[in-house]
Design a protein around this motif. Structure first.
Motif, mmCIF file in Angstrom:
data_model
loop_
_atom_site.group_PDB
_atom_site.id
_atom_site.type_symbol
_atom_site.label_atom_id
_atom_site.label_comp_id
_atom_site.label_asym_id
_atom_site.label_seq_id
_atom_site.Cartn_x
_atom_site.Cartn_y
_atom_site.Cartn_z
ATOM 1 N N GLU A 188 0.816 -1.213 0.000
ATOM 2 C CA GLU A 188 0.000 0.000 0.000
ATOM 3 C C GLU A 188 0.853 1.268 0.000
ATOM 4 O OE1 GLU A 188 -3.102 -0.038 -0.668
ATOM 5 O OE2 GLU A 188 -3.173 -2.225 -0.603
ATOM 6 N N GLU B 155 3.666 1.442 -1.636
ATOM 7 C CA GLU B 155 4.050 1.533 -3.049
ATOM 8 C C GLU B 155 2.897 2.048 -3.903
ATOM 9 O OE1 GLU B 155 6.956 1.382 -4.101
ATOM 10 O OE2 GLU B 155 7.911 0.547 -2.323
ATOM 11 N N ARG B 156 1.695 1.686 -3.565
ATOM 12 C CA ARG B 156 0.546 2.174 -4.336
ATOM 13 C C ARG B 156 0.338 3.670 -4.122
ATOM 14 N NH1 ARG B 156 -3.660 -2.955 -3.496
ATOM 15 N NH2 ARG B 156 -3.052 -4.035 -5.432
ATOM 16 N N ASP C 252 2.781 5.083 -6.515
ATOM 17 C CA ASP C 252 2.428 4.833 -7.912
ATOM 18 C C ASP C 252 0.985 4.335 -7.988
ATOM 19 O OD1 ASP C 252 2.182 4.150 -10.548
ATOM 20 O OD2 ASP C 252 3.781 2.634 -10.556
ATOM 21 N N PRO C 253 0.020 5.230 -8.124
ATOM 22 C CA PRO C 253 -1.392 4.834 -8.128
ATOM 23 C C PRO C 253 -1.762 3.853 -9.238
ATOM 24 C CG PRO C 253 -1.171 7.200 -7.788
ATOM 25 C CD PRO C 253 0.186 6.700 -8.164
ATOM 26 N N SER C 254 -0.929 3.723 -10.287
ATOM 27 C CA SER C 254 -1.240 2.773 -11.357
ATOM 28 C C SER C 254 -1.223 1.328 -10.853
ATOM 29 C CB SER C 254 -0.242 2.914 -12.512
ATOM 30 O OG SER C 254 1.047 2.445 -12.154
ATOM 31 N N LEU C 255 -0.664 1.107 -9.662
ATOM 32 C CA LEU C 255 -0.605 -0.240 -9.102
ATOM 33 C C LEU C 255 -1.908 -0.633 -8.402
ATOM 34 C CD1 LEU C 255 2.959 -0.127 -7.484
ATOM 35 C CD2 LEU C 255 2.311 -1.185 -9.657
ATOM 36 N N ILE C 256 -2.791 0.323 -8.162
ATOM 37 C CA ILE C 256 -4.032 0.042 -7.444
ATOM 38 C C ILE C 256 -4.884 -0.946 -8.243
ATOM 39 C CG2 ILE C 256 -6.199 1.050 -6.610
ATOM 40 C CD1 ILE C 256 -4.637 3.625 -6.067
ATOM 41 N N ARG D 185 -4.119 -3.932 -9.064
ATOM 42 C CA ARG D 185 -3.315 -4.935 -9.766
ATOM 43 C C ARG D 185 -2.609 -5.839 -8.750
ATOM 44 N NH1 ARG D 185 0.542 -1.546 -13.621
ATOM 45 N NH2 ARG D 185 0.966 -3.617 -14.483
ATOM 46 N N VAL E 122 0.372 -7.123 -6.904
ATOM 47 C CA VAL E 122 1.673 -6.487 -6.655
ATOM 48 C C VAL E 122 2.460 -7.335 -5.669
ATOM 49 C CG1 VAL E 122 2.853 -4.426 -5.763
ATOM 50 C CG2 VAL E 122 0.723 -4.190 -7.063
ATOM 51 N N SER F 209 0.096 -8.092 -2.466
ATOM 52 C CA SER F 209 -1.247 -7.523 -2.419
ATOM 53 C C SER F 209 -2.255 -8.656 -2.296
ATOM 54 C CB SER F 209 -1.526 -6.718 -3.686
ATOM 55 O OG SER F 209 -1.623 -7.584 -4.814
#
Length: 459
Positions: free
Chosen positions: A30, A32-33, A36-40, A42, A44, A59
């Motif tokens: 979380e 890292e998200r 980088d919100p693009s990881l939300i 997905r 991880v 995740s």
């Protein structure tokens, strides 16, 4: 994660349950998200990305595929090919953890950190200000969310074992279609303790690792309830006297361990698993300098110094070797620490190469030497501000020699922080505070890519 909601108080809650266990939900992921919100949304994996990397956190999307912490990253990739593997600077996790700790300490001084992402709290003295234990748990959950935009799960119970299990019960659930929201807060009343506890698998208890689990399964013990029914003499003959007595007590819901207030850590360390085995004494000595610098920086940042230096190596066959030396005076500079670490390395057999190297300092105490150095230092923050932000290198490497394990001064040579060491450390800290860790490094360590924190879980 969903926005935490205030739950109506449980009518059975007495407000007198003293222990809370707070555990962040997929903490590293979380953080890292947030970066980088693009990881939300997905899958991880946070950890080492190479063939010797390990999973630090996954995740809930990746967990649905069977990925879990401490699993080799290569295996995790096979289980979840679509997962994004993130390796990151550990400093971001430390920053978030510090902010979370401030929230805890705003409620009670009795906080026992277990890791960056979890802690026990004794809230027995906080009811007058914050209400029942359930009220306090929901207050903390919302305050953590407000402070760092991260979710946590809170277990509330009469002791540590039950509170820990309750926080697990409060967590989001893994599901193939995505994580299902959890309770957020789970309260185990005294009346419900045994029913709640004894329904758990026996491996949920502290102290039940793979070997103990196998032995317990051999006598048909699979749940905590099964364990509670085993006669003590049979349990002792199965797992040993001390361990058997410990497990028998836990199975009855008895855990008298107090919450120890956060004090000095036991040790400060850094270790690294290498992508390929590290060979050659000089290469190992060079890596020891880099690790020593990282450990020393953390010591100074926390106002600490220590007297016992330990070096750990793991060989290609996974065998571990350690060497330690205790100094007459505490140290906190990279030069002094590297000196001792390299001496210790000289006592180890390195012919076959090593896959892991670690440097640690223990026997810690609070230190004012950093402040003393600043009062006489040759480079303060104004000097650092005028420095150019490019990578600098200077020698901290020591001449090769062969050390013994003796503590004799003639063998070890000077092993304490000198005034010059402290002034140099002060200069390093000032430059790094302004421009970041990567702008300056010691000698050949400057040629290495990244810092130890970036490779915490292997390359």
């Amino acid at each position: 994660m969903s926005q935490p909601q205030r739950r109506p108080p449980d009518e059975a809650e007495t407000g007198e349950l003293p222990i809370l266990h707070v555990d962040m939900d997929a903490f590293y992921v979380e953080v890292e998200r947030m970066r980088d919100p693009s990881l939300i949304g997905r899958p991880v994996i946070v950890g080492g990305s190479g063939r010797r990397g390990v999973v630090a956190s996954a995740s809930y999307e990746a967990r649905a595929a069977g990925v879990h912490a401490a699993m080799p990253t290569a295996q995790a990739r096979r289980l979840c090919p679509s997962a994004v593997v993130v390796t990151s600077d550990f400093s971001g996790y430390i920053e978030a953890s510090s902010a979370i700790a401030e929230v805890f300490e705003s409620v009670t001084p009795h906080v026992e950190p277990i890791a960056l992402d979890e802690a026990f709290l004794d809230v027995s003295g906080a009811h007058r200000l914050f209400g029942s234990s359930s009220d306090i748990a929901w207050h903390l959950r919302n305050a953590v969310r407000e402070a760092v935009a991260l979710d946590c799960s809170v277990g509330v119970a009469s002791n540590k074992t039950l509170a820990k299990l309750a926080s697990v019960a409060a967590k989001p659930a893994v599901h193939p279609d995505g994580p299902r929201p959890g309770l957020g807060v789970c309260v185990v009343s005294v009346a419900e303790e045994l029913h709640f506890l004894q329904a758990h698998r026996v491996e949920a208890l502290w102290g039940v690792g793979p070997v103990t689990l196998r032995r317990l399964n051999e006598i048909d013990v699979y749940t905590v309830g099964d364990l509670a029914a085993v006669p003590l003499n049979q349990l002792v003959s199965t797992v040993g006297a001390a361990h058997g007595a410990h497990l028998a007590t836990l199975a009855q819901g008895i855990d008298d361990r107090p919450v120890h207030r956060g004090g000095l850590p036991r040790s400060v360390s850094h270790e690294q698993t290498f992508e390929t085995d590290l060979t050659g004494v000089e290469r190992v000595r060079s890596e020891a300098v880099r690790l020593a610098d990282a450990v020393a920086s953390r010591l100074r940042a926390n106002g600490l110094s220590g007297r016992t230096v330990t070096v750990k190596v793991k060989h290609p066959d996974f065998s571990l070797r350690t060497r330690a030396h205790t100094l007459p005076e505490p140290i906190q500079t990279g030069h002094a620490l590297a000196h001792v670490a390299q001496k210790l390395i000289g006592t180890l057999a390195l012919d076959g190469g090593i896959r892991l190297l670690g440097v640690a300092v223990s026997n810690l105490e609070e230190s004012s030497s950093a402040e003393m150095a600043r009062s006489t230092g040759s480079l303060d923050e104004r000097d650092a501000a005028s420095a150019q932000p490019h990578q600098l290198a200077f020698s901290l490497d020591l001449p090769p020699d062969t050390a013994t394990e003796s503590g004799d001064e003639a063998v070890w040579g000077p092993t304490g922080d000198t005034e010059l060491d402290l002034r140099l450390a002060d200069a390093l800290d000032a430059i790094r505070d302004r421009f970041g860790r990567s702008v300056i490094a010691h000698g050949s360590a400057a040629l290495r890519d990244g810092t130890p924190g970036e490779r915490r879980w292997g390359r």
